[in-house]
Design a protein around this motif. Structure first.
Motif, PDB file in Angstrom:
ATOM      1  N   ASP A  79       7.926   9.314   1.469  1.00 59.27           N
ATOM      2  CA  ASP A  79       6.715   9.707   0.750  1.00 59.27           C
ATOM      3  C   ASP A  79       7.024  10.102  -0.685  1.00 59.27           C
ATOM      4  OD1 ASP A  79       4.928   9.255   2.827  1.00 59.27           O
ATOM      5  OD2 ASP A  79       5.209  11.239   3.689  1.00 59.27           O
TER       6      ASP A  79
ATOM      7  N   PHE B 133       7.524   6.743  -2.347  1.00 53.75           N
ATOM      8  CA  PHE B 133       6.277   5.974  -2.379  1.00 53.75           C
ATOM      9  C   PHE B 133       5.368   6.465  -3.500  1.00 53.75           C
ATOM     10  CE2 PHE B 133       2.239   4.280  -1.050  1.00 53.75           C
ATOM     11  CZ  PHE B 133       2.558   3.113  -0.375  1.00 53.75           C
ATOM     12  N   SER B 134       5.234   7.783  -3.589  1.00 50.95           N
ATOM     13  CA  SER B 134       4.406   8.355  -4.650  1.00 50.95           C
ATOM     14  C   SER B 134       4.997   8.058  -6.029  1.00 50.95           C
ATOM     15  CB  SER B 134       4.276   9.868  -4.440  1.00 50.95           C
ATOM     16  OG  SER B 134       3.444  10.449  -5.412  1.00 50.95           O
TER      17      SER B 134
ATOM     18  N   THR C  12       4.186   4.603  -7.713  1.00 58.61           N
ATOM     19  CA  THR C  12       2.846   4.267  -8.216  1.00 58.61           C
ATOM     20  C   THR C  12       2.282   5.275  -9.218  1.00 58.61           C
ATOM     21  OG1 THR C  12       1.874   5.369  -6.287  1.00 58.61           O
ATOM     22  CG2 THR C  12       2.225   2.991  -6.131  1.00 58.61           C
TER      23      THR C  12
ATOM     24  N   VAL D 231       6.527  -0.872  -3.353  1.00 54.34           N
ATOM     25  CA  VAL D 231       5.397  -0.450  -2.530  1.00 54.34           C
ATOM     26  C   VAL D 231       5.439  -1.147  -1.179  1.00 54.34           C
ATOM     27  CG1 VAL D 231       2.884  -0.551  -2.316  1.00 54.34           C
ATOM     28  CG2 VAL D 231       3.906   0.178  -4.472  1.00 54.34           C
TER      29      VAL D 231
ATOM     30  N   GLY E 148       6.211   1.050   2.115  1.00 51.65           N
ATOM     31  CA  GLY E 148       5.118   1.058   3.086  1.00 51.65           C
ATOM     32  C   GLY E 148       5.540   0.470   4.424  1.00 51.65           C
TER      33      GLY E 148
ATOM     34  N   SER F 230      -2.466   0.007 -10.002  1.00 51.52           N
ATOM     35  CA  SER F 230      -1.085  -0.373  -9.682  1.00 51.52           C
ATOM     36  C   SER F 230      -1.062  -1.840  -9.257  1.00 51.52           C
ATOM     37  CB  SER F 230      -0.521   0.509  -8.560  1.00 51.52           C
ATOM     38  OG  SER F 230      -1.256   0.316  -7.367  1.00 51.52           O
TER      39      SER F 230
ATOM     40  N   GLU G 169      -0.295  -4.825  -6.718  1.00 52.95           N
ATOM     41  CA  GLU G 169      -0.156  -5.159  -5.308  1.00 52.95           C
ATOM     42  C   GLU G 169      -0.202  -6.678  -5.196  1.00 52.95           C
ATOM     43  OE1 GLU G 169      -2.743  -2.947  -2.693  1.00 52.95           O
ATOM     44  OE2 GLU G 169      -2.735  -1.230  -4.024  1.00 52.95           O
TER      45      GLU G 169
ATOM     46  N   ARG H  93      -8.077   0.393   3.205  1.00 55.92           N
ATOM     47  CA  ARG H  93      -7.700  -0.177   1.909  1.00 55.92           C
ATOM     48  C   ARG H  93      -7.784  -1.698   1.924  1.00 55.92           C
ATOM     49  NH1 ARG H  93      -6.880  -3.101  -1.315  1.00 55.92           N
ATOM     50  NH2 ARG H  93      -5.304  -3.236  -2.964  1.00 55.92           N
TER      51      ARG H  93
ATOM     52  N   SER I 219      -7.555   2.875  -2.017  1.00 53.48           N
ATOM     53  CA  SER I 219      -6.231   2.604  -2.570  1.00 53.48           C
ATOM     54  C   SER I 219      -5.567   3.903  -3.023  1.00 53.48           C
ATOM     55  CB  SER I 219      -6.346   1.632  -3.747  1.00 53.48           C
ATOM     56  OG  SER I 219      -5.071   1.319  -4.256  1.00 53.48           O
TER      57      SER I 219
ATOM     58  N   TYR J  31      -4.528   5.868   0.045  1.00 57.16           N
ATOM     59  CA  TYR J  31      -3.371   5.270   0.725  1.00 57.16           C
ATOM     60  C   TYR J  31      -2.064   5.577   0.005  1.00 57.16           C
ATOM     61  CZ  TYR J  31      -0.303   1.462   2.313  1.00 57.16           C
ATOM     62  OH  TYR J  31       0.749   0.732   2.794  1.00 57.16           O
ATOM     63  N   SER J  32      -2.046   5.425  -1.302  1.00 58.64           N
ATOM     64  CA  SER J  32      -0.789   5.520  -2.038  1.00 58.64           C
ATOM     65  C   SER J  32      -0.565   6.846  -2.753  1.00 58.64           C
ATOM     66  CB  SER J  32      -0.700   4.377  -3.065  1.00 58.64           C
ATOM     67  OG  SER J  32      -1.785   4.428  -3.956  1.00 58.64           O
TER      68      SER J  32
END
Length: 309
Positions: free
Chosen positions: A70, A73-74, A77, A104, A108, A178, A180, A258, A273, A276-277
């Motif tokens: 986490d 991940f944070s 983005t 990502v 994820g 971001s 994707e 999402r 979104s 989620y992120s």
């Protein structure tokens, strides 16, 4: 192959957030606060698990890796989003965009695998308590974590390898904050059918596969708990699963919402979104610290230890 009369695009413009300067300023403060709290919460969780011997168990070993995921991940983005909120030029190079897509995707996918591993851990602890120590050996725990990271990396590597051959020569606007992979398909003048098929298959196998393992584990867990005669032991068994089950629901529900919203760049899609992120990495340490008495007790011991130093 690129189309003949198009110039190649070297950067994208991210349009996911409001163009109003006042809204951007408020958004910057809001997301910066969330990001700092996310870093603090997950770093604290990793520190407490590492330093408190009471938490040196498979369950918290996996949780420390979830906190690290986490954290990463944070960081993959939010910093770019904060930069865009402050900058007049809301651009990102194609190379940086593809790098963000990879991280990502990787993080994820690894988190989905790790959540299924944690579900198996709870299954082993509740359904086979006498064999738990033998089943969840240190070697197996490390292997399961390594396997989660490897599957996430492999999934991301296959998808990004195909995306690196895209020629971008159409619209350079991305209606998100971001990068994707699905948002890059409409911008490419290359044939994306193979990449789309691989993305769909890998997402279904990865997402539905891990989700099936979690559902199977909890089906067996609930069946075992309902057969327990002692109400106190039954309550304790439910409580040990509640934090993980909450984290699972938050991750999968936000990811599901999402990706089912059909309108590209719609307000609902942007909200999901962000959830989620950005929000989910913040919530996991809060869920485990607020709902888990062992973690709360360990935090108290750790803070007292450092205050007395």
């Amino acid at each position: 192959m690129a189309l003949g009369n198009h110039s190649t695009i070297t950067e994208f413009i991210l349009l996911g957030l409001s163009a109003d300067p006042h809204v951007q300023a408020l958004s910057f403060v809001f997301f910066l606060a969330i990001y700092l709290l996310t870093l603090l919460g997950n770093l604290t969780m990793m520190l407490v698990i590492r330093t408190d011997s009471h938490l040196h168990t498979p369950m918290y070993f996996f949780l420390s890796h979830l906190s690290f995921l986490d954290f990463c991940f944070s960081s993959a983005t939010v910093p770019k989003m904060l930069e865009i909120l402050l900058s007049q030029k809301k651009t990102v190079s194609v190379e940086a965009c593809l790098a963000q897509v990879f991280f990502v995707f990787d993080l994820g996918g690894t988190e989905a695998c790790l959540l299924s591993v944690m579900a198996y851990d709870r299954y082993a602890a509740i359904c086979h308590p006498l064999l738990y120590g033998k089943k969840m050996s240190n070697q197996l725990c490390k292997g399961l974590v390594l396997g989660s990271w490897s599957l996430g990396f492999l999934d991301a590597f296959i998808n990004i390898l195909l995306a690196m051959d895209f020629d971008f020569c159409r619209d350079q606007f991305i209606p998100y904050y971001s990068c994707e992979l699905p948002s890059l398909f409409p911008l490419s003048c290359s044939d994306v059918s193979t990449s789309f098929t691989i993305l769909l298959c890998s997402s279904l196998l990865h997402g539905l596969g891990t989700c099936f393992l979690i559902i199977l584990s909890y089906t067996l867990i609930v069946s075992t708990i309902l057969n327990i005669r002692s109400s106190s032991y039954r309550s304790k068994a439910f409580s040990t699963c509640s934090s993980h089950l909450t984290a699972v629901l938050l991750f999968y529900c936000s990811a599901f919402l999402r990706h089912i919203v059909p309108t590209l760049g719609s307000p609902q899609e942007l909200i999901f979104s962000v959830q989620y992120s950005v929000i989910t990495p913040l919530m996991n340490p809060l869920i485990y610290s607020l709902k888990n008495n062992e973690v709360k007790a360990a935090m108290t011991r750790t803070f007292r230890k450092y205050l007395h130093c």
